[in-house]
Design an enzyme around this catalytic site. Structure first.
Site, short mmCIF file in Angstrom:
data_model
loop_
_atom_site.label_atom_id
_atom_site.label_comp_id
_atom_site.label_asym_id
_atom_site.label_seq_id
_atom_site.Cartn_x
_atom_site.Cartn_y
_atom_site.Cartn_z
CE LYS A 128 5.16 -18.55 -35.35
NZ LYS A 128 5.09 -18.49 -33.90
CD GLU A 211 -1.30 -21.51 -38.01
OE1 GLU A 211 -2.02 -20.77 -37.31
OE2 GLU A 211 -0.31 -22.11 -37.57
CG HIS A 246 -1.70 -11.18 -32.98
ND1 HIS A 246 -2.81 -11.99 -33.06
CD2 HIS A 246 -1.71 -10.40 -34.07
CE1 HIS A 246 -3.47 -11.71 -34.17
NE2 HIS A 246 -2.82 -10.74 -34.81
NE ARG A 302 10.30 -17.69 -25.70
CZ ARG A 302 9.17 -17.15 -25.31
NH1 ARG A 302 8.93 -17.00 -24.01
NH2 ARG A 302 8.25 -16.78 -26.16
P1 ADP Z 1 3.97 -15.87 -31.86
O1 ADP Z 1 5.14 -16.74 -32.18
O2 ADP Z 1 4.12 -14.50 -32.41
O3 ADP Z 1 3.62 -15.93 -30.42
P2 ADP Z 1 1.64 -17.55 -32.37
O4 ADP Z 1 1.55 -18.49 -33.50
O5 ADP Z 1 1.86 -18.14 -31.03
O6 ADP Z 1 2.78 -16.49 -32.70
O7 ADP Z 1 0.33 -16.65 -32.34
C1 ADP Z 1 0.19 -15.55 -31.46
C2 ADP Z 1 -1.28 -15.26 -31.20
O8 ADP Z 1 -2.00 -15.01 -32.43
C3 ADP Z 1 -2.03 -16.43 -30.57
O9 ADP Z 1 -1.92 -16.42 -29.17
C4 ADP Z 1 -3.46 -16.18 -31.04
O10 ADP Z 1 -4.06 -15.17 -30.26
C5 ADP Z 1 -3.28 -15.62 -32.42
N1 ADP Z 1 -3.33 -16.70 -33.44
C6 ADP Z 1 -2.29 -17.40 -33.91
N2 ADP Z 1 -2.67 -18.32 -34.82
C7 ADP Z 1 -4.01 -18.20 -34.95
C8 ADP Z 1 -5.00 -18.85 -35.77
N3 ADP Z 1 -4.68 -19.79 -36.65
N4 ADP Z 1 -6.28 -18.44 -35.64
C9 ADP Z 1 -6.62 -17.45 -34.77
N5 ADP Z 1 -5.74 -16.81 -33.99
C10 ADP Z 1 -4.45 -17.16 -34.07
P1 ADP Z 2 5.62 -15.47 -23.89
O1 ADP Z 2 5.61 -16.20 -25.21
O2 ADP Z 2 6.74 -15.80 -22.99
O3 ADP Z 2 4.32 -15.52 -23.24
P2 ADP Z 2 5.91 -13.19 -25.53
O4 ADP Z 2 5.42 -13.96 -26.70
O5 ADP Z 2 5.27 -11.88 -25.24
O6 ADP Z 2 5.84 -13.97 -24.20
O7 ADP Z 2 7.46 -13.02 -25.74
C1 ADP Z 2 8.35 -12.72 -24.67
C2 ADP Z 2 9.36 -11.71 -25.09
O8 ADP Z 2 10.21 -12.21 -26.10
C3 ADP Z 2 8.76 -10.46 -25.66
O9 ADP Z 2 9.59 -9.39 -25.29
C4 ADP Z 2 8.81 -10.68 -27.17
O10 ADP Z 2 8.87 -9.45 -27.85
C5 ADP Z 2 10.08 -11.47 -27.31
N1 ADP Z 2 10.09 -12.47 -28.38
C6 ADP Z 2 9.39 -13.60 -28.42
N2 ADP Z 2 9.69 -14.32 -29.51
C7 ADP Z 2 10.63 -13.61 -30.18
C8 ADP Z 2 11.37 -13.84 -31.38
N3 ADP Z 2 11.22 -14.94 -32.11
N4 ADP Z 2 12.24 -12.88 -31.77
C9 ADP Z 2 12.41 -11.77 -31.03
N5 ADP Z 2 11.76 -11.53 -29.89
C10 ADP Z 2 10.88 -12.42 -29.45
MG MG Z 3 3.09 -17.67 -29.40
#
Ligand code: ADP
Ligand code: ADP
Ligand code: MG
Length: 496
Positions: A128, A211, A246, A302
């Site tokens: 990230k 962040e 989340h 992906r």
């Molecule tokens: P992941 O890789 O686990 O999906 P993300 O960075 O995409 O992590 O964040 C997952 C969720 O967490 C986002 O969809 C949002 O709801 C919340 N989130 C992430 N970053 C922020 C932020 N800076 N401020 C508020 N909510 C956040």
């Molecule tokens: P999407 O981002 O496709 O909307 P999710 O964030 O819920 O959906 O992730 C899709 C699937 O992949 C979930 O089962 C989640 O637990 C898994 N996943 C996503 N990112 C990772 C990661 N970096 N490591 C392990 N599992 C992950």
């Molecule tokens: Mg995400």
């Protein structure tokens, strides 16, 4: 739109695809293959020997014990299975190996086409922190944040500058894992330490960063697809603000918050972000959206869980397009060809118990009946009599609906949820019904805090769950089994 190719665009026919995944997404990918006349190979753990995707595939290879670290995550074993079966390509689905650049390199070395982006693009976007640097340099707005934090003092200085709350995140994170919201300075150090240790165990990389926490934002993301000839096209947005812990729960396209002008700007930013890392194939740029402003969150390199809502409004089959791009073909459409038509909504159906705080609730499915009718699509990995194993994600299916307007899509979704019968296990469908009852949901007033902000929704979900399934299909398994046993006994008595 066209520019210098980012990869050698030679044609590479695909005749047999190994799907390195399980559940509904494995079935989804195999369906596209079957429509294209491409043979399919499933790889599966011992726990999945009886799964739908294994039955659906043309061939299946057992790759190890239930634990993903001994099966779905064993790269060498999966490449070996492809070689054994003569598969010329691997589709990784989502999760598991889908974002592991070293797996892409192994496929490259073995002469197997990886249906996804080049390893180098994945390297740039998988972390990230590096992704933020890459897109920021391309002019895409990012959430204010830090470089990797090594000294908690840097974290304190950042929070003092932007103000609390802040969000501590794993650089290699995914699936909402490890993320910690910090409201005050006293909690910062423990949050950093806890996030580091979760990141080390979950992702094998303890790097974290911080962040600014955007208050009550919306999650809006843009689907992109790129070919190896330099064409990058976006397919509009998806709103994924309805989340628990989340994790996304309901997704829709278009977003009620996005105007044509914002879509144009976000779409352009997403295309720039994809170009900045030399992207090829399908990917998603996630943004935090607040009062008309948007900031890059991360790129998912992906296919995504919620890709069907984009397919329903654009009429584009994303998996088929992924396969064509992986074969070296140019995209069969341009940006000007892409149109959004109507409204689509996806409900993730998880085997979870509403009475026990939505804890995963695996078990045997008895009766099973999928909804149908106009505008209804079910992408499922299960069937009647199937036992959901406890080792994997609790999502068993996705219910996706399409209608001309958002209002009609909500009505149709509620109708279909009431038709969907999954006997024997608890699911989160009552929660979907409760959310879609809320006036704010109906009005499109969404935020990532929707569920905590609407405590009545959880109470209502428990009530709906207690009422039992809306569609009564008559006697359940237990009753039928008893009836059959009685008939057999009667027959034995008469015959004997
Ligand atoms: P992941 O890789 O686990 O999906 P993300 O960075 O995409 O992590 O964040 C997952 C969720 O967490 C986002 O969809 C949002 O709801 C919340 N989130 C992430 N970053 C922020 C932020 N800076 N401020 C508020 N909510 C956040
Ligand atoms: P999407 O981002 O496709 O909307 P999710 O964030 O819920 O959906 O992730 C899709 C699937 O992949 C979930 O089962 C989640 O637990 C898994 N996943 C996503 N990112 C990772 C990661 N970096 N490591 C392990 N599992 C992950
Ligand atoms: Mg995400």
């Amino acid at each position: 739109m066209a520019r210098k190719p980012v990869a050698a665009p030679g044609r590479r026919p695909i005749r047999k695809v190994l799907v390195a995944n399980r559940g509904e997404i494995a079935v989804r990918v195999m369906r596209a293959c079957r429509e294209m006349g491409i043979a399919t190979v499933a790889v599966h753990s011992e726990a999945d020997a009886g799964a739908l995707f294994v039955k659906y595939a043309d061939e299946a290879v057992a790759i190890g014990p239930p634990s993903p670290s001994m099966s779905y995550l064993v790269k060498e074993r999966i490449v070996e299975a492809a070689q054994q079966t003569g598969a010329d390509a691997i589709h990784p689905g989502y999760g598991f190996l889908s974002e592991k650049a070293d797996f892409v390199r192994m496929c490259d070395a073995a002469g197997i086409t990886f249906i996804g982006p080049p390893a180098a693009a994945m390297d740039r976007m998988g972390d990230k922190v590096r992704a933020r640097e890459t897109v920021s340099a391309a002019g895409v707005p990012i959430v204010p944040g830090t470089p990797p934090i090594t000294d908690p003092e840097e974290g304190r200085a950042f929070a003092a500058k932007v103000g609390f709350p802040v969000l501590v995140k794993a650089a290699a994170g995914g699936g909402g894992i490890g993320m910690k919201v910090v409201e005050r300075e006293a909690d910062l150090l423990p949050a950093i330490e806890s996030c580091q240790s979760t990141a080390r165990s979950a992702f094998g990389d303890p790097t974290i960063f911080i962040e600014k926490y955007v208050a009550e934002p919306r999650h809006v993301e843009i689907q992109v697809i790129a070919d190896a000839h330099g064409n990058v096209v976006h397919l509009g947005e998806r709103e994924c603000s309805i989340q628990r812990r989340h994790q996304k729960l309901i997704e829709e396209s278009p977003s009620p918050a996005v105007t044509p002008e914002i879509r144009e700007r976000m779409g352009r930013a997403a295309v720039e972000a994809a170009r900045a890392c030399g992207y090829v194939n399908a990917g998603t740029i996630e943004f935090i959206f607040s009062r008309g402003d948007f900031y890059f969150l991360e790129m998912n390199t992906r296919l995504q869980v919620e890709h069907p809502v984009t397919e329903l409004v654009t009429g584009i089959d994303l998996v088929r397009t992924q396969l064509r791009v992986a074969m070296g073909e140019a995209l069969p459409f341009t940006q000007a060809d892409v149109r959004q038509n109507g409204w689509a909504m996806e409900f993730r159906v998880n085997a979870e118990d509403p009475a026990r705080d939505f804890m995963p609730a695996p078990g045997r499915i008895g009766r099973y009946h999928e909804p149908g009718g106009i505008g209804v699509r079910v992408d499922s990995g299960v069937y009647a009599g199937y036992t959901i194993p406890p080792y994997y994600d609790s999502m068993i299916a996705k219910l996706i609906v399409w209608a001309g307007t958002r209002d009609e899509a909500v009505d149709r979704g509620r109708r279909a949820l009431r038709e969907y019968v999954v006997g024997g296990v608890r699911t989160n469908m009552p929660l979907h019904l409760a959310i879609t009852e809320a006036a704010d949901f109906r009005a499109g007033r969404l935020s990532t805090h929707f569920i905590p902000d609407h405590p009545e929704v959880m109470a209502r979900a428990a009530e709906i769950a207690a009422e039992g399934p809306a569609l009564d299909l008559g006697a359940g398994d237990a009753v039928r089994v008893a009836a059959i046993a009685a008939a057999v006994q009667h027959h034995a008595a008469v015959a004997g």
